[in-house]
Design a protein around this motif. Structure first.
Motif, PDB file in Angstrom:
ATOM      1  N   GLY A  49       0.826  -1.200   0.000  1.00 55.21           N
ATOM      2  CA  GLY A  49       0.000   0.000   0.000  1.00 55.21           C
ATOM      3  C   GLY A  49       0.858   1.247   0.000  1.00 55.21           C
ATOM      4  N   GLU A  50       0.355   2.293  -0.633  1.00 59.37           N
ATOM      5  CA  GLU A  50       1.139   3.510  -0.821  1.00 59.37           C
ATOM      6  C   GLU A  50       1.588   4.113   0.508  1.00 59.37           C
ATOM      7  N   TYR A  51       0.680   4.264   1.433  1.00 56.93           N
ATOM      8  CA  TYR A  51       1.016   4.973   2.668  1.00 56.93           C
ATOM      9  C   TYR A  51       1.853   4.130   3.621  1.00 56.93           C
ATOM     10  N   LEU A  52       1.640   2.834   3.625  1.00 59.92           N
ATOM     11  CA  LEU A  52       2.500   1.983   4.440  1.00 59.92           C
ATOM     12  C   LEU A  52       3.932   2.040   3.917  1.00 59.92           C
ATOM     13  N   CYS A  53       4.091   2.109   2.595  1.00 62.47           N
ATOM     14  CA  CYS A  53       5.429   2.275   2.013  1.00 62.47           C
ATOM     15  C   CYS A  53       6.051   3.593   2.452  1.00 62.47           C
ATOM     16  N   LEU A  54       5.252   4.655   2.501  1.00 64.31           N
ATOM     17  CA  LEU A  54       5.781   5.952   2.940  1.00 64.31           C
ATOM     18  C   LEU A  54       6.248   5.895   4.385  1.00 64.31           C
ATOM     19  N   TYR A  55       5.476   5.238   5.247  1.00 65.45           N
ATOM     20  CA  TYR A  55       5.877   5.171   6.661  1.00 65.45           C
ATOM     21  C   TYR A  55       7.100   4.276   6.852  1.00 65.45           C
ATOM     22  N   THR A  56       7.253   3.275   5.999  1.00 64.24           N
ATOM     23  CA  THR A  56       8.491   2.481   6.039  1.00 64.24           C
ATOM     24  C   THR A  56       9.684   3.328   5.635  1.00 64.24           C
ATOM     25  N   LYS A  57       9.514   4.138   4.603  1.00 67.56           N
ATOM     26  CA  LYS A  57      10.595   5.031   4.174  1.00 67.56           C
ATOM     27  C   LYS A  57      10.943   6.042   5.261  1.00 67.56           C
ATOM     28  N   MET A  58       9.912   6.561   5.930  1.00 67.41           N
ATOM     29  CA  MET A  58      10.167   7.525   6.998  1.00 67.41           C
ATOM     30  C   MET A  58      10.974   6.887   8.116  1.00 67.41           C
ATOM     31  N   ALA A  59      10.644   5.669   8.482  1.00 66.06           N
ATOM     32  CA  ALA A  59      11.405   4.977   9.528  1.00 66.06           C
ATOM     33  C   ALA A  59      12.864   4.812   9.113  1.00 66.06           C
ATOM     34  N   ASN A  60      13.099   4.472   7.849  1.00 70.73           N
ATOM     35  CA  ASN A  60      14.468   4.302   7.364  1.00 70.73           C
ATOM     36  C   ASN A  60      15.227   5.628   7.353  1.00 70.73           C
ATOM     37  N   LEU A  61      14.546   6.718   6.954  1.00 71.87           N
ATOM     38  CA  LEU A  61      15.193   8.026   6.930  1.00 71.87           C
ATOM     39  C   LEU A  61      15.593   8.467   8.338  1.00 71.87           C
ATOM     40  N   VAL A  62      14.690   8.256   9.304  1.00 72.12           N
ATOM     41  CA  VAL A  62      15.001   8.621  10.687  1.00 72.12           C
ATOM     42  C   VAL A  62      16.182   7.802  11.199  1.00 72.12           C
ATOM     43  N   ALA A  63      16.191   6.508  10.892  1.00 72.36           N
ATOM     44  CA  ALA A  63      17.281   5.637  11.347  1.00 72.36           C
ATOM     45  C   ALA A  63      18.626   6.083  10.773  1.00 72.36           C
ATOM     46  N   LYS A  64      18.607   6.584   9.541  1.00 72.30           N
ATOM     47  CA  LYS A  64      19.847   7.006   8.881  1.00 72.30           C
ATOM     48  C   LYS A  64      20.184   8.477   9.127  1.00 72.30           C
ATOM     49  N   GLY A  65      19.252   9.221   9.705  1.00 72.57           N
ATOM     50  CA  GLY A  65      19.475  10.644   9.921  1.00 72.57           C
ATOM     51  C   GLY A  65      19.486  11.440   8.628  1.00 72.57           C
ATOM     52  N   GLU A  66      18.613  11.071   7.671  1.00 67.75           N
ATOM     53  CA  GLU A  66      18.610  11.700   6.358  1.00 67.75           C
ATOM     54  C   GLU A  66      17.298  12.438   6.098  1.00 67.75           C
ATOM     55  N   CYS A  67      17.348  13.360   5.119  1.00 70.64           N
ATOM     56  CA  CYS A  67      16.161  14.047   4.628  1.00 70.64           C
ATOM     57  C   CYS A  67      15.869  13.591   3.201  1.00 70.64           C
ATOM     58  N   ASP A  68      14.605  13.672   2.813  1.00 74.04           N
ATOM     59  CA  ASP A  68      14.187  13.383   1.444  1.00 74.04           C
ATOM     60  C   ASP A  68      13.141  14.431   1.079  1.00 74.04           C
ATOM     61  N   VAL A  69      13.574  15.451   0.356  1.00 73.75           N
ATOM     62  CA  VAL A  69      12.691  16.559   0.000  1.00 73.75           C
ATOM     63  C   VAL A  69      12.831  16.826  -1.491  1.00 73.75           C
ATOM     64  N   ASP A  70      12.003  16.150  -2.276  1.00 72.27           N
ATOM     65  CA  ASP A  70      11.988  16.338  -3.721  1.00 72.27           C
ATOM     66  C   ASP A  70      10.857  17.308  -4.056  1.00 72.27           C
ATOM     67  N   LEU A  71      11.220  18.470  -4.598  1.00 67.97           N
ATOM     68  CA  LEU A  71      10.239  19.514  -4.863  1.00 67.97           C
ATOM     69  C   LEU A  71       9.855  19.613  -6.337  1.00 67.97           C
ATOM     70  N   ALA A  72      10.286  18.645  -7.155  1.00 63.58           N
ATOM     71  CA  ALA A  72      10.022  18.729  -8.593  1.00 63.58           C
ATOM     72  C   ALA A  72       8.528  18.827  -8.919  1.00 63.58           C
ATOM     73  N   PRO A  73       7.647  18.012  -8.319  1.00 62.58           N
ATOM     74  CA  PRO A  73       6.216  18.159  -8.649  1.00 62.58           C
ATOM     75  C   PRO A  73       5.666  19.531  -8.266  1.00 62.58           C
ATOM     76  N   LEU A  74       6.056  20.044  -7.108  1.00 65.20           N
ATOM     77  CA  LEU A  74       5.574  21.354  -6.670  1.00 65.20           C
ATOM     78  C   LEU A  74       6.120  22.459  -7.568  1.00 65.20           C
ATOM     79  N   ARG A  75       7.328  22.279  -8.085  1.00 64.97           N
ATOM     80  CA  ARG A  75       7.908  23.270  -8.991  1.00 64.97           C
ATOM     81  C   ARG A  75       7.072  23.390 -10.262  1.00 64.97           C
ATOM     82  N   HIS A  76       6.592  22.269 -10.775  1.00 67.42           N
ATOM     83  CA  HIS A  76       5.737  22.315 -11.956  1.00 67.42           C
ATOM     84  C   HIS A  76       4.429  23.062 -11.662  1.00 67.42           C
TER      85      HIS A  76
END
Length: 306
Positions: A261-288
């Motif tokens: 599921g889309e949102y469960l995948c997002l929460y898995t990614k968030m857990a991985n980002l927190v564990a690694k101390g990383e950010c993921d901020v892709d603004l390409a769609p908002l730029r369009h």
């Protein structure tokens, strides 16, 4: 990890709360909302009170409309909390960049989510297009605003984005699967009389190799809803439909891989980002979206009411 959910509207109830409950990574420890609450979770009506009262909650997921979201995100980041942003990540590109700068200064995670990129067939479409020369690509994204945003007046106000609020889902898929950099060269925005944001839009993109790339967005479609991306390439045709859930190559269906599921995948990614101390901020769609509002020719159309 304990997480607080801010904004208990339709998207939180339908997607965020079930996904948090289904994830082994998260425990919903608090909610913040002036209008709704969950009977088994502490609820706050004041965001700053939640931050002060719940120092053990290190992660905040924001599901509010984009305009008020910036102040919540900024307060959370400055309090040393990791922040997950529902799409679109903000009302402007500048405020998103400010949040990213603060997150990096604070050493915390900021994740701008694009749930449609997690649709089950999006990565398969990306892999197939990676080796193709695109000649023509069309987005057809048409749905019923009364069905998906009933009585939500904020979508018609500045920052609400109108039809580009769901349209940004299509743009998030486009920027994920298309291997070539593109930008908007023209747009038409159909704005209902007395409203501030468009009910329909037609976008034309400049492609580095001359391909025709367009997006036809409309919020007035009743009956079956249309969330399609169609591409003509030197390898044949690609048809990604149902918002990325179904893929056909040269008319033949492609088997779907397993997906949680889309949102469960997002929460898995968030857990991985927190564990690694990383950010993921892709603004390409908002730029369009921002470019569409800058370049778009406004045409007044019939008044809209619920």
């Amino acid at each position: 990890m304990e997480i607080a959910l801010v904004g208990i509207g339709e998207i939180a109830k339908a997607q965020h709360i079930p996904s948090i409950a289904a994830s082994p990574n998260w425990k919903l420890a608090a909610t913040v909302s002036r209008f709704a609450n969950l009977h088994d979770v502490p609820n706050f009506t004041d965001f700053d009170e939640m931050l002060s009262a719940c120092p053990n909650i290190r992660v905040v997921s924001l599901c509010t409309p984009p305009v008020p979201r910036f102040n919540y995100a900024l307060a959370a980041l400055k309090a040393g909390r990791h922040v997950m942003l529902e799409k679109p990540p903000g009302a402007t590109l500048s405020e998103c960049q400010t949040l990213l700068d603060v997150a990096k200064d604070q050493g915390v995670t900021l994740f701008s989510t694009w749930h449609s990129r997690e649709a089950v067939m999006v990565q398969s479409a990306k892999e197939w297009l990676a080796g193709a020369i695109v000649h023509d690509l069309q987005i057809i994204w048409k749905e019923d605003v009364r069905r998906w945003h009933p009585d939500q007046e904020w979508i018609w106000e500045p920052g609400g984005m109108g039809v580009l609020d769901p349209g940004i889902n299509a743009l998030s898929i486009l920027t994920e699967i298309l291997p070539d950099p593109i930008h908007i060269r023209a747009a038409r925005l159909d704005v209902p009389e007395g409203r501030q944001t468009p009910i329909a839009a037609f976008l034309e993109f400049a492609h580095p190799h001359g391909a025709t790339v367009t997006a036809d967005l409309d919020w007035r479609q009743t009956g079956p809803q249309t969330w399609d991306i169609k591409a003509q390439t030197d390898k044949g045709t690609l048809h990604l439909s149902q918002g990325g859930a179904v893929l056909e190559i040269n008319g033949a269906p492609v088997n779907a891989p397993h997906n949680h599921g889309e949102y469960l995948c997002l929460y898995t990614k968030m857990a991985n980002l927190v564990a690694k101390g990383e950010c993921d901020v892709d603004l390409a769609p908002l730029r369009h979206v921002a470019d569409a509002f800058m370049l778009g020719h406004r045409a007044t159309t019939d008044p809209f009411d619920w």
